[in-house]
Design a protein around this motif. Structure first.
Motif, short mmCIF file in Angstrom:
data_model
loop_
_atom_site.label_atom_id
_atom_site.label_comp_id
_atom_site.label_asym_id
_atom_site.label_seq_id
_atom_site.Cartn_x
_atom_site.Cartn_y
_atom_site.Cartn_z
N TRP A 80 0.82 -1.20 0.00
CA TRP A 80 0.00 0.00 0.00
C TRP A 80 0.85 1.26 0.00
O TRP A 80 2.02 1.24 0.34
N SER A 81 0.19 2.33 -0.39
CA SER A 81 0.78 3.66 -0.29
C SER A 81 -0.31 4.61 0.19
O SER A 81 -1.50 4.30 0.10
N ALA A 82 0.12 5.74 0.72
CA ALA A 82 -0.82 6.74 1.23
C ALA A 82 -0.22 8.12 1.03
O ALA A 82 0.99 8.30 1.18
N VAL A 83 -1.08 9.07 0.68
CA VAL A 83 -0.65 10.46 0.51
C VAL A 83 -1.53 11.33 1.38
O VAL A 83 -2.75 11.31 1.26
N ALA A 84 -0.90 12.09 2.26
CA ALA A 84 -1.60 13.06 3.11
C ALA A 84 -1.12 14.44 2.68
O ALA A 84 -0.25 15.05 3.32
N ALA A 85 -1.67 14.91 1.58
CA ALA A 85 -1.21 16.17 0.98
C ALA A 85 -1.37 17.35 1.94
O ALA A 85 -0.55 18.26 1.93
N GLY A 86 -2.41 17.31 2.77
CA GLY A 86 -2.66 18.42 3.68
C GLY A 86 -1.55 18.67 4.69
O GLY A 86 -1.37 19.79 5.16
N VAL A 87 -0.79 17.61 5.01
CA VAL A 87 0.32 17.76 5.95
C VAL A 87 1.67 17.54 5.28
O VAL A 87 2.70 17.56 5.95
N GLY A 88 1.65 17.30 3.97
CA GLY A 88 2.89 17.17 3.22
C GLY A 88 3.66 15.89 3.50
O GLY A 88 4.89 15.89 3.49
N ARG A 89 2.93 14.77 3.74
CA ARG A 89 3.60 13.50 3.99
C ARG A 89 3.01 12.40 3.12
O ARG A 89 1.84 12.45 2.75
N ARG A 90 3.85 11.39 2.87
CA ARG A 90 3.40 10.24 2.09
C ARG A 90 4.11 8.98 2.56
O ARG A 90 5.16 9.05 3.20
N ILE A 91 3.53 7.85 2.20
CA ILE A 91 4.13 6.54 2.42
C ILE A 91 4.05 5.83 1.08
O ILE A 91 2.97 5.72 0.49
N ASP A 92 5.19 5.36 0.59
CA ASP A 92 5.23 4.67 -0.70
C ASP A 92 5.49 3.18 -0.58
O ASP A 92 5.36 2.46 -1.55
N ASP A 93 5.90 2.72 0.60
CA ASP A 93 6.41 1.35 0.74
C ASP A 93 5.69 0.52 1.79
O ASP A 93 6.27 -0.39 2.38
N GLY A 94 4.41 0.77 2.02
CA GLY A 94 3.68 0.03 3.05
C GLY A 94 3.50 -1.44 2.67
O GLY A 94 3.10 -1.75 1.54
N ILE A 95 3.82 -2.32 3.60
CA ILE A 95 3.62 -3.76 3.41
C ILE A 95 3.06 -4.32 4.71
O ILE A 95 3.63 -4.12 5.78
N ASP A 96 1.93 -5.02 4.59
CA ASP A 96 1.29 -5.67 5.73
C ASP A 96 1.02 -7.13 5.40
O ASP A 96 0.79 -7.47 4.24
N THR A 97 0.99 -7.95 6.42
CA THR A 97 0.48 -9.31 6.32
C THR A 97 -0.56 -9.46 7.43
O THR A 97 -0.32 -9.03 8.56
N PHE A 98 -1.70 -10.03 7.11
CA PHE A 98 -2.78 -10.27 8.07
C PHE A 98 -3.06 -11.77 8.14
O PHE A 98 -3.06 -12.44 7.10
N ILE A 99 -3.36 -12.25 9.32
CA ILE A 99 -3.90 -13.59 9.51
C ILE A 99 -5.22 -13.41 10.24
O ILE A 99 -5.28 -12.76 11.29
N PHE A 100 -6.28 -13.95 9.66
CA PHE A 100 -7.63 -13.81 10.20
C PHE A 100 -8.04 -15.08 10.92
O PHE A 100 -7.65 -16.19 10.54
N GLN A 101 -8.85 -14.91 11.97
CA GLN A 101 -9.38 -16.06 12.71
C GLN A 101 -10.74 -15.68 13.28
O GLN A 101 -10.88 -14.62 13.91
N ASP A 102 -11.72 -16.51 13.03
CA ASP A 102 -13.07 -16.32 13.57
C ASP A 102 -13.64 -14.93 13.28
O ASP A 102 -14.24 -14.29 14.14
N GLY A 103 -13.44 -14.45 12.06
CA GLY A 103 -14.04 -13.20 11.64
C GLY A 103 -13.37 -11.95 12.15
O GLY A 103 -13.97 -10.86 12.11
N GLN A 104 -12.13 -12.07 12.62
CA GLN A 104 -11.38 -10.90 13.09
C GLN A 104 -9.91 -11.07 12.72
O GLN A 104 -9.47 -12.14 12.30
N ILE A 105 -9.16 -10.00 12.93
CA ILE A 105 -7.72 -10.04 12.66
C ILE A 105 -7.03 -10.61 13.90
O ILE A 105 -7.17 -10.08 15.01
N ARG A 106 -6.27 -11.68 13.69
CA ARG A 106 -5.55 -12.34 14.79
C ARG A 106 -4.10 -11.88 14.85
O ARG A 106 -3.55 -11.65 15.90
#
Length: 119
Positions: A80-106
């Motif tokens: 993922w990436s995110a741009v917050a132009a209003g505060v002049g910041r960005r993220i270009d290199d977001g990486i997440d891994t999620f494991i789900f269990q019973d309908g929620q994030i574990r």
């Protein structure tokens, strides 16, 4: 008995609440015993998730998000990436891994770098 949400349903809710800056909505997606590993730091449970997302929302408030995801069973890999132009910041290199269990994030791992937007 309520039906358990699929990983895709959990992540859809997670994404919409994150985009809206709804911290309490974000926390609803996490198990009480969730494990989050963020920037080599360990956080536990909903309180740990609160700390992580309070920081992320402060890093890139009211951001525009761009996501690329791959689901396999109960696992999600997310770039993922995110741009917050209003505060002049960005993220270009977001990486997440999620494991789900019973309908929620574990389990979630997160890595990202905040950068200033060049003017």
């Amino acid at each position: 008995m309520a039906m358990t949400r699929t990983p895709e349903e959990v992540f859809s809710h997670h994404g919409s609440t994150l985009g809206a800056g709804d911290l309490e909505g974000i926390l609803d997606d996490y198990r009480d015993d969730a494990i989050l590993i963020v920037q080599s730091q360990l956080y536990r449970g909903k309180e740990g998730a609160r700390q992580v997302f309070t920081q992320l929302l402060a890093d890139v408030p009211e951001a525009e998000w761009d996501l690329s995801s791959v689901f396999v069973d109960d696992v999600l890999y997310l770039e993922w990436s995110a741009v917050a132009a209003g505060v002049g910041r960005r993220i270009d290199d977001g990486i997440d891994t999620f494991i789900f269990q019973d309908g929620q994030i574990r389990v979630q791992t997160v890595r990202y770098t905040v950068q200033s937007i060049s003017q």
